[in-house]
Design a protein around this motif. Structure first.
Motif, mmCIF file in Angstrom:
data_model
loop_
_atom_site.group_PDB
_atom_site.id
_atom_site.type_symbol
_atom_site.label_atom_id
_atom_site.label_comp_id
_atom_site.label_asym_id
_atom_site.label_seq_id
_atom_site.Cartn_x
_atom_site.Cartn_y
_atom_site.Cartn_z
ATOM 1 N N UNK A 60 -49.550 13.097 69.866
ATOM 2 C CA UNK A 60 -49.514 14.167 68.864
ATOM 3 C C UNK A 60 -48.961 15.458 69.474
ATOM 4 N N UNK A 61 -48.100 16.137 68.716
ATOM 5 C CA UNK A 61 -47.520 17.406 69.164
ATOM 6 C C UNK A 61 -47.874 18.481 68.124
ATOM 7 N N UNK A 62 -48.476 19.591 68.542
ATOM 8 C CA UNK A 62 -48.809 20.647 67.573
ATOM 9 C C UNK A 62 -47.544 21.151 66.870
ATOM 10 N N UNK A 63 -47.652 21.541 65.591
ATOM 11 C CA UNK A 63 -46.477 21.957 64.825
ATOM 12 C C UNK A 63 -45.603 22.981 65.553
ATOM 13 N N UNK A 64 -46.214 23.957 66.217
ATOM 14 C CA UNK A 64 -45.412 25.007 66.862
ATOM 15 C C UNK A 64 -44.453 24.447 67.906
ATOM 16 N N UNK A 65 -44.786 23.281 68.455
ATOM 17 C CA UNK A 65 -43.952 22.709 69.517
ATOM 18 C C UNK A 65 -43.001 21.626 69.014
ATOM 19 N N UNK A 66 -42.978 21.442 67.698
ATOM 20 C CA UNK A 66 -42.088 20.408 67.139
ATOM 21 C C UNK A 66 -40.674 20.963 66.975
ATOM 22 N N UNK A 67 -39.951 20.997 68.079
ATOM 23 C CA UNK A 67 -38.600 21.531 68.108
ATOM 24 C C UNK A 67 -37.619 20.357 68.133
ATOM 25 N N UNK A 68 -36.701 20.336 67.184
ATOM 26 C CA UNK A 68 -35.658 19.306 67.169
ATOM 27 C C UNK A 68 -34.305 19.998 67.218
ATOM 28 N N UNK A 69 -33.431 19.537 68.122
ATOM 29 C CA UNK A 69 -32.118 20.167 68.275
ATOM 30 C C UNK A 69 -31.005 19.198 67.879
ATOM 31 N N UNK A 70 -29.997 19.737 67.226
ATOM 32 C CA UNK A 70 -28.872 18.949 66.717
ATOM 33 C C UNK A 70 -27.554 19.556 67.148
ATOM 34 N N UNK A 71 -26.740 18.745 67.784
ATOM 35 C CA UNK A 71 -25.340 19.124 67.951
ATOM 36 C C UNK A 71 -24.727 19.206 66.552
ATOM 37 N N UNK A 255 -38.325 26.940 74.300
ATOM 38 C CA UNK A 255 -39.216 25.782 74.280
ATOM 39 C C UNK A 255 -38.365 24.550 74.528
ATOM 40 N N UNK A 256 -38.979 23.483 75.048
ATOM 41 C CA UNK A 256 -38.270 22.231 75.242
ATOM 42 C C UNK A 256 -38.281 21.442 73.947
ATOM 43 N N UNK A 257 -37.128 20.912 73.512
ATOM 44 C CA UNK A 257 -37.126 20.087 72.299
ATOM 45 C C UNK A 257 -37.928 18.803 72.533
ATOM 46 N N UNK A 258 -38.432 18.227 71.452
ATOM 47 C CA UNK A 258 -39.060 16.908 71.565
ATOM 48 C C UNK A 258 -38.179 15.857 70.882
#
Lengths: 336, 336
Positions: A60-71, A255-258
């Motif tokens: 589980x990842x807390x919402x604040x850390x749910x980072x998704x990155x897209x080219x 932040x680091x993406x997940x």
């Protein structure tokens, strides 16, 4: 207790209506990725979302850390026959030519104005840099935004005749929406120019300007006619590609993406950086293997190179390669 | 129609309860700024929020565009007897001294280690840059984050003996919370180091790392022992101060703020940039004029200079100067 019972009944009714609304919503939500064929790619996305958003999951990842990155180029929208930003720059050269009579005898502009794009770009990176600088610098940020908005609203793709903002991948729009519905913050991390993307990413991808990371040129604060402006200078500030992507993610997002999505060698380091941020991460690469519906290119392509070594790293690391041909039911939203 | 009437009655009851809940909430919300004395500053904040968030207002701003930027040092937390980040750097010099015997005879380190901070800083910007580079570079971003977290959790302010994260201004915490409750996105735009702030801004200000803009040094992507890292290099990447603030806002946020808060000459351009983004904007400057409860400094201070020309511009442009002495009922949250 007549009143009490009726209140109960009324509330039951309200509950029923609410329940129906919920069921309808649940039904609509059963397939958050309708343009994806059932297969390992689609299943990997859904599984990843489940393990990172279920509070009972060890991953589980807390919402604040749910980072998704897209080219962007080749991942969210197409990039053939060349990066759309380069097509924009070529159009700008034509529009600016009357003010630059010297271009008639000066490469890369001379060939470009004669319609010979290949010869113009034969000068490689130096030629491209020259074209970018004369078309992207020398005006205020507001003026440039206006130029981009005008172009993006009217210019057509040379092959499909569609607006460039229609050349976006429907399956990826669904991934963006699905992740956001699950509490993710979606970011663009592109080698493309940040100020070329920001004027339209919110409308097209629902990604606001503050969630766009890209390459940039320097700007300078000035007061012109009593009004503050930022002037775009012909000098590179930051190249958000390859090793630059983790650098840009760290400096702009912090932040680091997940989860990270790319399509070429330019995205390799972003995926490595994402993978090393913990376990239960999602790394995906769009593979352009559908010559019939889009384009098929890869190791030998100058644009969007997907080298054999990238493919080998994807296999070794367990990154998911998305086959446009097999995984995507629909590519562009304008398809029937 | 007995059922219908009772449903009506039940719903009325539910409405009443909801109404009570609303009234309680409204009561709690009557004063979103309890640590502010009634006066022009407090009234300006409330009036600004009302005109920009009321859909009937001609100055209504859609939520996505409600960007508010805050300087940090001297605006959100204190900055005396010197910037807290400099105190951090001095502590780091002491901690690193055993590994650097050469510092015993090399300025600015020699004076520093003898406890003579003034002499050490007599070398001006060059001395400070040297101290910053040896203490902020040469490690990975993860290592630096750990160092900052350890320091911020334990180091005490030399005058008050409080943790530095307790040296934040209660009235400004209320402004941050009030704006966010009204749909604003709050950003830090500080001359301070971005990676010195990010490890604690979310906990202390509820401002996540991706909403922190600051000065930075360059980083480099490397694979070390098979693991990707970002190494902090001893080279300036970006100075987010004065003319740099609008540049940083443009490059990192990509939208013009509609409210900006600062306290010194370093914030002047950010306020100009905000003001020029449209009408109905809020520009505020915290004035340190309370020697009894905080510090009183201004035109002649090296840290947090509030020059006479800034004061003149504030008056001419209608920027609101916040008097800590008169406008703030309470300064720090640890006060009784």
């Amino acid at each position: 207790m007549r009143f009490g019972r009726d209140v109960y009944r009324a509330c039951h009714l309200i509950g029923l209506i609410a329940g129906l609304a919920w069921a309808t919503q649940a039904l609509a939500q059963t397939d958050p990725l309708p343009s994806w064929n059932d297969g390992p790619a689609k299943r990997a996305i859904v599984a990843f979302v489940n393990i990172t958003t279920d509070t009972a999951s060890p991953k589980f990842v807390p919402p604040a850390e749910r980072i998704a990155t897209f080219d962007n180029d080749g991942t969210l929208w197409a990039e053939q026959p060349m990066y759309f930003q380069l097509l924009f720059a070529l159009d700008r050269v034509k529009a600016l030519a009357p003010q630059h009579p010297e271009w008639k005898s000066k490469e890369p502009f001379a060939s470009l104005l004669k319609g010979d794009v290949n010869k113009a770009l034969a000068g490689g990176e130096k030629a491209i840099a020259e074209i970018v600088m004369v078309t992207h610098a020398g005006m205020t940020t507001e003026q440039f935004e206006g130029i981009v908005k005008d172009w993006i609203a009217t210019a057509k793709h040379p092959k499909t005749g569609k607006l460039f903002t229609q050349m976006v991948y429907q399956p990826m729009l669904e991934v963006l929406a699905y992740l956001r519905a699950k509490g993710f913050k979606t970011f663009i991390v592109s080698g493309g120019g940040i100020e070329f993307m920001r004027p339209w990413t919110e409308r097209v991808y629902r990604i606001p300007p503050e969630q766009v990371v890209g390459s940039s040129i320097k700007t300078k604060y000035e007061i012109r006619d009593g009004k503050p402006v930022l002037v775009r200078l012909p000098a590179i500030d930051f190249i958000d590609d390859k090793e630059g992507k983790p650098v840009g993610i760290n400096s702009r997002i912090g932040r680091r993406p997940i989860a990270a999505f790319g399509n070429s060698d330019g995205d390799r380091q972003m995926l490595e950086w994402t993978q090393a941020s913990g376990s239960g991460r999602l790394m995906m690469l769009v593979h352009h293997d559908d010559a019939a519906r889009e384009w098929a290119y890869g190791p030998k392509s100058k644009i969007g190179t997907f080298s054999d070594s990238l493919m080998a790293e994807a296999k070794a690391q367990g990154w998911i390669v998305i086959s446009m041909k097999h995984d995507w039911k629909k590519i562009f939203s304008f398809e029937p």
